[in-house]
Design a protein around this motif. Structure first.
Motif, PDB file in Angstrom:
ATOM      1  N   TYR A 131     -14.443   0.675   1.772  1.00  0.00           N
ATOM      2  CA  TYR A 131     -14.447  -0.583   2.069  1.00  0.00           C
ATOM      3  C   TYR A 131     -15.865  -1.033   2.802  1.00  0.00           C
ATOM      4  CZ  TYR A 131      -9.775   0.189   0.189  1.00  0.00           C
ATOM      5  OH  TYR A 131      -8.765   0.675  -0.563  1.00  0.00           O
ATOM      6  N   THR A 132     -16.721  -0.034   2.742  1.00  0.00           N
ATOM      7  CA  THR A 132     -17.885  -0.534   3.691  1.00  0.00           C
ATOM      8  C   THR A 132     -18.782  -1.336   2.494  1.00  0.00           C
ATOM      9  OG1 THR A 132     -18.013   1.422   5.005  1.00  0.00           O
ATOM     10  CG2 THR A 132     -20.135   0.386   4.321  1.00  0.00           C
ATOM     11  N   ILE A 133     -19.425  -2.394   2.854  1.00  0.00           N
ATOM     12  CA  ILE A 133     -20.455  -3.165   2.279  1.00  0.00           C
ATOM     13  C   ILE A 133     -21.759  -2.996   3.010  1.00  0.00           C
ATOM     14  CG2 ILE A 133     -21.194  -5.271   1.112  1.00  0.00           C
ATOM     15  CD1 ILE A 133     -18.155  -6.090   1.214  1.00  0.00           C
ATOM     16  N   ASN A 134     -22.924  -2.693   2.420  1.00  0.00           N
ATOM     17  CA  ASN A 134     -24.173  -2.284   3.306  1.00  0.00           C
ATOM     18  C   ASN A 134     -25.266  -3.159   2.505  1.00  0.00           C
ATOM     19  OD1 ASN A 134     -25.787  -1.235   5.229  1.00  0.00           O
ATOM     20  ND2 ASN A 134     -26.437   0.358   3.726  1.00  0.00           N
ATOM     21  N   PHE A 135     -25.709  -4.030   3.310  1.00  0.00           N
ATOM     22  CA  PHE A 135     -26.976  -4.876   2.812  1.00  0.00           C
ATOM     23  C   PHE A 135     -28.058  -4.243   3.365  1.00  0.00           C
ATOM     24  CE2 PHE A 135     -30.260  -8.051   3.690  1.00  0.00           C
ATOM     25  CZ  PHE A 135     -30.419  -8.577   2.323  1.00  0.00           C
ATOM     26  N   SER A 136     -29.233  -4.163   2.480  1.00  0.00           N
ATOM     27  CA  SER A 136     -30.318  -3.685   3.050  1.00  0.00           C
ATOM     28  C   SER A 136     -31.537  -4.815   2.900  1.00  0.00           C
ATOM     29  CB  SER A 136     -30.706  -2.476   2.518  1.00  0.00           C
ATOM     30  OG  SER A 136     -29.938  -1.302   2.949  1.00  0.00           O
ATOM     31  N   ASN A 137     -32.622  -5.104   3.697  1.00  0.00           N
ATOM     32  CA  ASN A 137     -33.535  -6.208   3.405  1.00  0.00           C
ATOM     33  C   ASN A 137     -34.510  -5.284   2.710  1.00  0.00           C
ATOM     34  OD1 ASN A 137     -35.143  -8.153   3.561  1.00  0.00           O
ATOM     35  ND2 ASN A 137     -34.433  -8.957   5.617  1.00  0.00           N
ATOM     36  N   ILE A 138     -35.542  -6.246   2.172  1.00  0.00           N
ATOM     37  CA  ILE A 138     -36.674  -5.726   1.440  1.00  0.00           C
ATOM     38  C   ILE A 138     -37.722  -5.024   2.320  1.00  0.00           C
ATOM     39  CG2 ILE A 138     -37.992  -8.127   1.580  1.00  0.00           C
ATOM     40  CD1 ILE A 138     -39.078  -7.552  -1.022  1.00  0.00           C
ATOM     41  N   LEU A 168     -31.052 -13.019   4.600  1.00  0.00           N
ATOM     42  CA  LEU A 168     -32.085 -12.286   3.691  1.00  0.00           C
ATOM     43  C   LEU A 168     -33.350 -11.878   4.406  1.00  0.00           C
ATOM     44  CD1 LEU A 168     -31.779 -14.430   0.317  1.00  0.00           C
ATOM     45  CD2 LEU A 168     -31.083 -12.111   0.686  1.00  0.00           C
ATOM     46  N   LEU A 169     -33.663 -12.843   5.429  1.00  0.00           N
ATOM     47  CA  LEU A 169     -34.677 -12.471   6.473  1.00  0.00           C
ATOM     48  C   LEU A 169     -34.419 -11.756   7.800  1.00  0.00           C
ATOM     49  CD1 LEU A 169     -36.359 -15.913   6.308  1.00  0.00           C
ATOM     50  CD2 LEU A 169     -37.288 -13.826   5.200  1.00  0.00           C
ATOM     51  N   THR A 170     -33.034 -11.406   7.866  1.00  0.00           N
ATOM     52  CA  THR A 170     -32.384 -10.732   8.990  1.00  0.00           C
ATOM     53  C   THR A 170     -33.106  -9.290   9.007  1.00  0.00           C
ATOM     54  OG1 THR A 170     -30.631 -11.972   9.107  1.00  0.00           O
ATOM     55  CG2 THR A 170     -30.561  -9.809  10.346  1.00  0.00           C
ATOM     56  N   GLU A 171     -33.689  -8.810  10.410  1.00  0.00           N
ATOM     57  CA  GLU A 171     -34.343  -7.566  10.445  1.00  0.00           C
ATOM     58  C   GLU A 171     -33.245  -6.365  10.491  1.00  0.00           C
ATOM     59  OE1 GLU A 171     -38.092  -6.415  10.386  1.00  0.00           O
ATOM     60  OE2 GLU A 171     -37.485  -7.827   9.253  1.00  0.00           O
ATOM     61  N   ARG A 172     -32.302  -6.640  11.409  1.00  0.00           N
ATOM     62  CA  ARG A 172     -31.243  -5.612  11.613  1.00  0.00           C
ATOM     63  C   ARG A 172     -29.973  -6.011  11.004  1.00  0.00           C
ATOM     64  NH1 ARG A 172     -30.358  -2.770  17.404  1.00  0.00           N
ATOM     65  NH2 ARG A 172     -32.437  -1.724  16.456  1.00  0.00           N
ATOM     66  N   MET A 173     -29.339  -5.350  10.055  1.00  0.00           N
ATOM     67  CA  MET A 173     -28.086  -5.732   9.291  1.00  0.00           C
ATOM     68  C   MET A 173     -27.317  -4.559   9.338  1.00  0.00           C
ATOM     69  SD  MET A 173     -28.455  -8.803   7.927  1.00  0.00           S
ATOM     70  CE  MET A 173     -27.046  -9.043   6.555  1.00  0.00           C
ATOM     71  N   THR A 233     -39.548 -10.371  15.061  1.00  0.00           N
ATOM     72  CA  THR A 233     -39.645 -11.450  15.148  1.00  0.00           C
ATOM     73  C   THR A 233     -40.827 -11.714  14.405  1.00  0.00           C
ATOM     74  OG1 THR A 233     -38.381 -11.691  17.286  1.00  0.00           O
ATOM     75  CG2 THR A 233     -39.760 -13.363  16.587  1.00  0.00           C
ATOM     76  N   ILE A 234     -41.789 -11.229  14.769  1.00  0.00           N
ATOM     77  CA  ILE A 234     -43.173 -11.435  14.012  1.00  0.00           C
ATOM     78  C   ILE A 234     -42.975 -11.329  12.513  1.00  0.00           C
ATOM     79  CG2 ILE A 234     -45.613 -10.750  13.780  1.00  0.00           C
ATOM     80  CD1 ILE A 234     -45.725  -9.952  16.680  1.00  0.00           C
ATOM     81  N   VAL A 235     -42.233 -10.102  11.830  1.00  0.00           N
ATOM     82  CA  VAL A 235     -42.127 -10.260  10.609  1.00  0.00           C
ATOM     83  C   VAL A 235     -41.323 -11.056  10.087  1.00  0.00           C
ATOM     84  CG1 VAL A 235     -41.294  -8.409   8.746  1.00  0.00           C
ATOM     85  CG2 VAL A 235     -42.535  -7.469  10.746  1.00  0.00           C
ATOM     86  N   LYS A 293     -42.730 -13.872   7.102  1.00  0.00           N
ATOM     87  CA  LYS A 293     -41.928 -14.060   5.762  1.00  0.00           C
ATOM     88  C   LYS A 293     -41.689 -15.338   5.612  1.00  0.00           C
ATOM     89  CE  LYS A 293     -39.980  -9.406   5.507  1.00  0.00           C
ATOM     90  NZ  LYS A 293     -38.710  -8.829   5.454  1.00  0.00           N
ATOM     91  N   LYS A 294     -41.128 -16.472   6.523  1.00  0.00           N
ATOM     92  CA  LYS A 294     -40.747 -17.679   6.710  1.00  0.00           C
ATOM     93  C   LYS A 294     -41.990 -18.687   6.347  1.00  0.00           C
ATOM     94  CE  LYS A 294     -36.433 -17.760   9.689  1.00  0.00           C
ATOM     95  NZ  LYS A 294     -36.086 -18.039  10.973  1.00  0.00           N
ATOM     96  N   LEU A 295     -42.788 -18.393   7.147  1.00  0.00           N
ATOM     97  CA  LEU A 295     -44.131 -19.160   6.992  1.00  0.00           C
ATOM     98  C   LEU A 295     -44.762 -18.987   5.803  1.00  0.00           C
ATOM     99  CD1 LEU A 295     -46.297 -21.045   8.324  1.00  0.00           C
ATOM    100  CD2 LEU A 295     -47.449 -18.682   9.187  1.00  0.00           C
ATOM    101  N   MET A 296     -44.760 -17.753   5.084  1.00  0.00           N
ATOM    102  CA  MET A 296     -45.311 -17.549   3.821  1.00  0.00           C
ATOM    103  C   MET A 296     -44.723 -18.436   2.702  1.00  0.00           C
ATOM    104  SD  MET A 296     -46.339 -14.161   1.965  1.00  0.00           S
ATOM    105  CE  MET A 296     -44.733 -13.197   2.242  1.00  0.00           C
ATOM    106  N   ASP A 297     -43.201 -18.158   2.799  1.00  0.00           N
ATOM    107  CA  ASP A 297     -42.043 -19.117   1.893  1.00  0.00           C
ATOM    108  C   ASP A 297     -42.519 -20.493   2.228  1.00  0.00           C
ATOM    109  OD1 ASP A 297     -40.166 -18.772  -0.028  1.00  0.00           O
ATOM    110  OD2 ASP A 297     -39.100 -19.927   1.250  1.00  0.00           O
ATOM    111  N   SER A 298     -42.623 -20.918   3.263  1.00  0.00           N
ATOM    112  CA  SER A 298     -42.832 -22.525   3.551  1.00  0.00           C
ATOM    113  C   SER A 298     -44.030 -22.969   3.133  1.00  0.00           C
ATOM    114  CB  SER A 298     -42.694 -22.674   5.142  1.00  0.00           C
ATOM    115  OG  SER A 298     -43.126 -24.141   5.354  1.00  0.00           O
ATOM    116  N   HIS A 299     -45.374 -21.994   3.018  1.00  0.00           N
ATOM    117  CA  HIS A 299     -46.505 -22.456   2.612  1.00  0.00           C
ATOM    118  C   HIS A 299     -46.616 -22.416   1.056  1.00  0.00           C
ATOM    119  CE1 HIS A 299     -50.958 -22.630   2.297  1.00  0.00           C
ATOM    120  NE2 HIS A 299     -50.674 -21.389   1.558  1.00  0.00           N
ATOM    121  N   TYR A 300     -46.005 -21.808   0.505  1.00  0.00           N
ATOM    122  CA  TYR A 300     -45.959 -21.862  -1.034  1.00  0.00           C
ATOM    123  C   TYR A 300     -44.932 -23.087  -1.251  1.00  0.00           C
ATOM    124  CZ  TYR A 300     -48.925 -17.938  -2.141  1.00  0.00           C
ATOM    125  OH  TYR A 300     -50.088 -17.365  -2.345  1.00  0.00           O
TER     126      TYR A 300
END
Length: 306
Positions: free
Chosen positions: A77-84, A123-128, A195-197, A201-208
């Motif tokens: 019953y574990t659910i594990n999400f991993s970021n890109i 989806l942008l969280t570094e530690r899940m 935090t920099i990463v 990512k946020k800035l890149m998405d916002s820019h596009y």
């Protein structure tokens, strides 16, 4: 039977995935695998950077996952999400009922929601942390991912990814609510480099988004992102490379390809896309796109109109 080393197991697992045509199945940036198909345990990986988002659902089985210096148990019953591009490895001691879903930004933006990072901030969280779901909560997820699995393997080609996209939206909304509930009191302190990463990512998405909406007409390069983040370009590049395993320049290139693909699936001419995404001219766009996809924009557009 002699116990496999991490390297041997990782190689055999990769070979196993190749045998079920993972590359072909991932053509739309999505794949779901029943890990019962893996014919050996324990299953161990070497350390690697995951190239796509993933969700692991463990109903019956157990193992250990190492992510960013932390070790997590994977129990029933574990659910594990991993970021890109998270740095990780894993060991599965048994795989009685375990499903693995792998999906890209392209898939999410095309079939789920164009504003995925606003709608699903995790989806942008570094530690899940893995989520230890209750049996009743897990059954809700199981009903959804099994429908996804059935559609992925048996659905009509023309409609199956639209259906999967809708089911994935439901799955992600449930996961977002469950993850917040299960982790509200946990320490999720984020390092400066993480935090920099996230900011990059946020800035890149916002820019596009700004490019597509016509609010800007100049494509950012690494030094432009560094300036926006008040960092030296070399420092930004080093942090991105160390944390994700690929350079900031490659992140930007892959983002340009993703956004190009998305626009090519819509009612935009190639000339309009060239203008919106800041390419020098049509010839430059054609060469850039074909280099990274092995198709011309025209070929891709003809093959992928919804």
């Amino acid at each position: 039977m002699n116990e496999l080393t991490n390297t041997q197991s990782h190689y055999l697992f990769k070979k196993q995935l190749d045998s079920i045509d993972l590359k072909e199945k991932f053509e739309e940036g999505f794949c779901i695998i029943n890990l019962n198909q893996v014919e050996f345990t324990p299953l161990m990986s070497s350390f690697f950077h995951l190239k796509h988002f993933s969700l692991l659902f463990v109903k019956k089985g157990n193992g250990i996952c190492y992510k960013e210096g932390c070790i997590y148990n994977l129990a029933p019953y574990t659910i594990n999400f991993s970021n890109i591009y998270r740095y990780r490895n894993f060991t599965y001691k048994n795989l009685q009922e375990v499903f693995f879903i792998c999906f890209s930004e392209y898939f999410l933006k095309r079939y789920v929601n164009e504003n995925i990072y606003k709608e699903f901030k995790f989806l942008l969280t570094e530690r899940m942390y893995p989520v230890d779901a209750s049996k009743s909560d897990f059954i809700i997820f199981e009903n959804i991912y099994k429908k996804i699995y059935s559609e992925f393997n048996n659905g009509e080609v023309e409609s199956k990814y639209k259906i999967i996209g809708n089911l994935m939206a439901i799955l992600l909304y449930y996961f977002k609510d469950l993850y917040i509930d299960c982790n509200i009191n946990k320490d999720v302190t984020i390092s400066k480099t993480s935090t920099i990463v996230i900011s990059f990512k946020k800035l890149m998405d916002s820019h596009y988004n700004d490019l597509k909406e016509g609010r800007v007409n100049k494509v950012f390069r690494v030094q432009d992102y560094a300036r926006q983040l008040d960092l030296h370009p070399n420092y930004l590049s080093r942090i991105i490379k160390n944390k994700t395993g690929k350079s900031a320049a490659l992140w930007i290139t892959e983002k340009a390809i993703t956004e190009s693909k998305l626009l090519l699936t819509k009612d935009f001419s190639i000339k309009e896309i060239v203008h919106l995404l800041g390419f020098f001219d049509t010839s430059h766009f054609n060469k850039f796109f074909k280099k990274h996809t092995h198709l011309t924009p025209t070929q891709y557009k003809q093959n992928n109109l919804l």
